[in-house]
Structures are given as structure tokens and as C-alpha cells.
Design a protein around this motif. Structure first.
Motif, mmCIF file in Angstrom:
data_model
loop_
_atom_site.group_PDB
_atom_site.id
_atom_site.type_symbol
_atom_site.label_atom_id
_atom_site.label_comp_id
_atom_site.label_asym_id
_atom_site.label_seq_id
_atom_site.Cartn_x
_atom_site.Cartn_y
_atom_site.Cartn_z
ATOM 1 N N UNK A 1 0.727 -1.250 0.337
ATOM 2 C CA UNK A 1 -0.119 -0.363 -0.724
ATOM 3 C C UNK A 1 0.912 1.320 -0.084
ATOM 4 N N UNK A 2 2.294 1.470 0.923
ATOM 5 C CA UNK A 2 2.966 1.949 0.885
ATOM 6 C C UNK A 2 3.284 2.362 -0.822
ATOM 7 N N UNK A 3 3.578 1.375 -1.343
ATOM 8 C CA UNK A 3 4.139 1.455 -2.498
ATOM 9 C C UNK A 3 4.044 2.314 -3.104
ATOM 10 N N UNK A 4 2.415 1.250 -3.614
ATOM 11 C CA UNK A 4 1.716 2.611 -4.169
ATOM 12 C C UNK A 4 1.250 3.877 -4.203
ATOM 13 N N UNK A 5 0.960 3.770 -2.822
ATOM 14 C CA UNK A 5 0.802 5.336 -2.637
ATOM 15 C C UNK A 5 1.974 6.244 -3.214
ATOM 16 N N UNK A 6 2.892 6.164 -2.961
ATOM 17 C CA UNK A 6 4.828 6.840 -2.987
ATOM 18 C C UNK A 6 4.409 7.115 -4.547
ATOM 19 N N UNK A 7 4.778 6.004 -5.378
ATOM 20 C CA UNK A 7 4.664 5.870 -6.664
ATOM 21 C C UNK A 7 3.197 6.968 -7.106
ATOM 22 N N UNK B 1 1.921 8.814 -5.581
ATOM 23 C CA UNK B 1 2.061 10.922 -5.148
ATOM 24 C C UNK B 1 3.463 11.180 -6.272
ATOM 25 N N UNK B 2 4.138 10.588 -6.571
ATOM 26 C CA UNK B 2 5.936 10.953 -6.779
ATOM 27 C C UNK B 2 4.975 11.003 -8.713
ATOM 28 N N UNK B 3 4.119 10.215 -9.128
ATOM 29 C CA UNK B 3 3.304 10.754 -10.380
ATOM 30 C C UNK B 3 2.590 12.402 -10.574
ATOM 31 N N UNK B 4 2.263 12.399 -9.777
ATOM 32 C CA UNK B 4 1.374 13.405 -9.310
ATOM 33 C C UNK B 4 2.303 14.828 -9.275
ATOM 34 N N UNK B 5 3.370 14.325 -8.560
ATOM 35 C CA UNK B 5 4.061 15.907 -8.076
ATOM 36 C C UNK B 5 5.011 15.925 -8.889
ATOM 37 N N UNK B 6 5.193 14.965 -10.043
ATOM 38 C CA UNK B 6 6.700 14.883 -11.197
ATOM 39 C C UNK B 6 6.220 16.681 -12.488
ATOM 40 N N UNK B 7 4.904 16.627 -12.658
ATOM 41 C CA UNK B 7 4.402 18.100 -13.282
ATOM 42 C C UNK B 7 4.849 19.094 -12.952
ATOM 43 N N UNK B 8 4.994 19.158 -12.002
ATOM 44 C CA UNK B 8 5.144 20.395 -10.853
ATOM 45 C C UNK B 8 7.110 20.316 -10.891
ATOM 46 N N UNK B 9 7.380 19.218 -10.594
ATOM 47 C CA UNK B 9 8.776 19.567 -10.167
ATOM 48 C C UNK B 9 9.119 19.737 -11.813
ATOM 49 N N UNK B 10 8.767 19.099 -12.586
ATOM 50 C CA UNK B 10 9.306 19.593 -14.481
ATOM 51 C C UNK B 10 9.243 20.861 -14.522
#
Length: 276
Positions: free
Chosen positions: A12-18, A20-29
Motif C-alpha cells: 500500500x505504501x509503495x502504491x501511494x508513494x508511486x 504521489x510521485x506521479x502527481x508531483x512530477x509535472x510540478x517539479x518539471x
């Protein structure tokens, strides 16, 4: 012995982290691109961390593209709309929740029914109404509706007030308070979580509103940030780095407001029954 509970929790934690990173990546870019020079934007392989870091894009967007003026306009509009929306919705919700009158239920149902009407249906009639009153190319069409209450905000606060003990109102009446005094001194402080949730929704809606200002405003000095960003995007001479710098300026206030009001926002949503 295999502990399936721990494995399930780890998965569950792995899925949540992945996620979160997927949603966060466009903002980082977006942030990364806004700090690049024009030549570094199209560089292959692409750089996630700009080298060198350039703040010139923000300076150009803020001063030469007039984003400083657009930011002031957006702040002014959002502040007025939040004051109008919170006060009007709270007052109407208090009246519908605490007072028993003949048309209360039909009015409440009619108010909720407006949530099912798409904004586009009333867009053209609203435009001609404001045109008849001579209020085009001004902030009045954007500000005045916020002081007339909104169906979602009224529903949100109505649910919260209905969950409070009725004895509070009765005890205040015994102590000599009038209805307006009860509303302002007792129910407004108690409604802070719901007001915070509504405030976040109102801020996001007003701050990101592009269609309203685009329709009613013609003078560029009155433009808000979303409209300014839209025209910046349509300018063929503007580089991607400048566009991303403008997008960061538009995005940052929303993130800051949500982070500040996150606890009250979650508490307000949970306490009003708007749970999945």
C-alpha cells in the motif's frame, strides 16, 4: 512465517508513494523548466536540475509581461470574493438551519437543484444581464454574485450547523442574544472548520477562474493571472521557460493556501458529511 499484513501494508505504501510521485512530477518539471535558460529547455538528454539556474525568466514575466499587476488584481478579486462568499453562505445556511418557516424546504431543494445546472447554461443570459446594467469591463460581474450566496457553500455550512446542538441557540436566546448576535458570536466561531473548507474551495475557484474574467474584462490592466497566463501562452514569441515561470507564479499561492489550511480543510470536510 510470512506476515501478510506487513506485506500488504508495504505494498500500500509503495502504491501511494508511486502515485504521489506521479502527481508531483509535472510540478517539479514545471519548476525546473522555469529556472532554465532558453537554450537549456530543448537540451537532450533533458536536465531535471537546471545548470545553470536562471531567475531571469521570473524577472521578465513579473516586470515586462506585467504579471505583478495581474497578481495584484487576482489578490484583490479573491479577497473580496472570499469575504462575500463566506459571509453570505454562512448567513443563509444559518437561517435555513435554525428557523422554521413555510417555504424553507422548497427553497432549500430549489437551491440544491441549481447545483445540477451547468455553468455554461447561464453564461450567455448572465452576460446580457451585466451588459444591460453597463457593468462589462469591470469587476462587478465577478464580485457581486459572491455576495448572493452559492449553493455548494450554503449546503456545506448548512450540514455543519445542523450537526450542532440546538440547545446552543436556545441557551443564547435565554441569555438575551438576538438572532444576528447568536450567529456572529456563537455559530461563526463554531463553524471555523467548515468555513476553512469553504474558504479553500472559494479561493481555488476564484484564483483559477479563467472563463469569467476572459468574458467580462477587455482592459488588459484588469486582467487576472489565469487570463494573463492564457495570453502569454498564445504569444508565439514567448519561450517555454517564460511560460513555465508564469505557471509557477499562478500555482504557488494555491499550494501555500492549501498547506496552511490543510488541517482545518480536512476537519471541515469530515464534519460536514462530504466523505467518500
Amino acid at each position: 512465517m510470512i506476515n501478510f499484513s506487513s506485506i500488504g501494508r508495504m505494498f500500500t505504501y509503495i502504491v501511494l508513494v508511486v502515485g504521489a510521485l506521479t502527481m508531483l512530477f509535472p510540478f517539479i518539471w514545471m519548476l525546473s523548466t522555469s529556472l532554465k535558460t532558453t537554450g537549456a529547455v530543448g537540451q537532450l538528454p533533458p536536465q531535471l536540475i537546471p545548470n545553470p539556474i536562471s531567475w531571469e525568466n521570473y524577472k521578465i514575466v513579473w516586470e515586462k509581461v506585467n504579471f505583478g499587476r495581474y497578481t495584484f488584481n487576482s489578490m484583490l478579486l479573491v479577497t473580496i470574493e472570499m469575504i462575500g462568499s463566506l459571509l453570505s453562505c454562512a448567513l443563509i445556511a444559518f437561517g435555513l438551519a435554525m428557523f422554521d418557516f413555510k417555504l424553507r424546504k422548497p427553497l432549500y431543494i430549489a437551491m440544491l437543484a441549481t447545483l445540477m445546472i451547468p455553468f455554461q447554461v447561464t453564461l450567455i443570459p448572465s452576460y446580457f444581464i451585466w451588459k444591460t446594467f453597463g457593468m462589462l469591463d469591470s469587476y462587478y460581474p465577478l464580485i457581486i454574485p459572491s455576495f448572493l450566496g452559492g449553493a455548494f457553500g450554503i449546503f456545506l455550512l448548512h450540514q455543519f450547523i445542523k450537526g450542532l446542538p440546538k440547545e446552543l441557540y436556545e441557551a443564547a436566546v435565554v441569555d438575551g442574544y438576538n438572532p444576528l448576535g447568536i450567529f456572529w458570536r456563537i455559530y461563526i466561531p463554531l463553524c471555523k472548520p467548515a468555513l476553512a473548507a469553504l474558504g479553500v474551495f472559494t479561493f481555488m475557484g476564484a484564483w483559477n477562474n479563467t472563463l469569467g474574467p476572459l468574458i467580462y474584462l477587455q482592459d488588459k490592466k484588469l486582467y487576472t493571472l489565469p487570463v494573463g497566463l492564457l495570453y502569454l501562452k498564445n504569444d508565439t514569441e514567448v519561450s517555454t521557460a517564460l511560460l513555465m515561470a508564469g505557471a509557477v507564479i499562478v500555482t504557488i499561492p494555491v499550494v501555500i493556501v492549501y498547506l496552511i489550511a490543510q488541517k482545518q480543510f480536512v476537519q471541515g470536510i469530515a464534519s460536514t458529511g462530504l466523505k467518500g
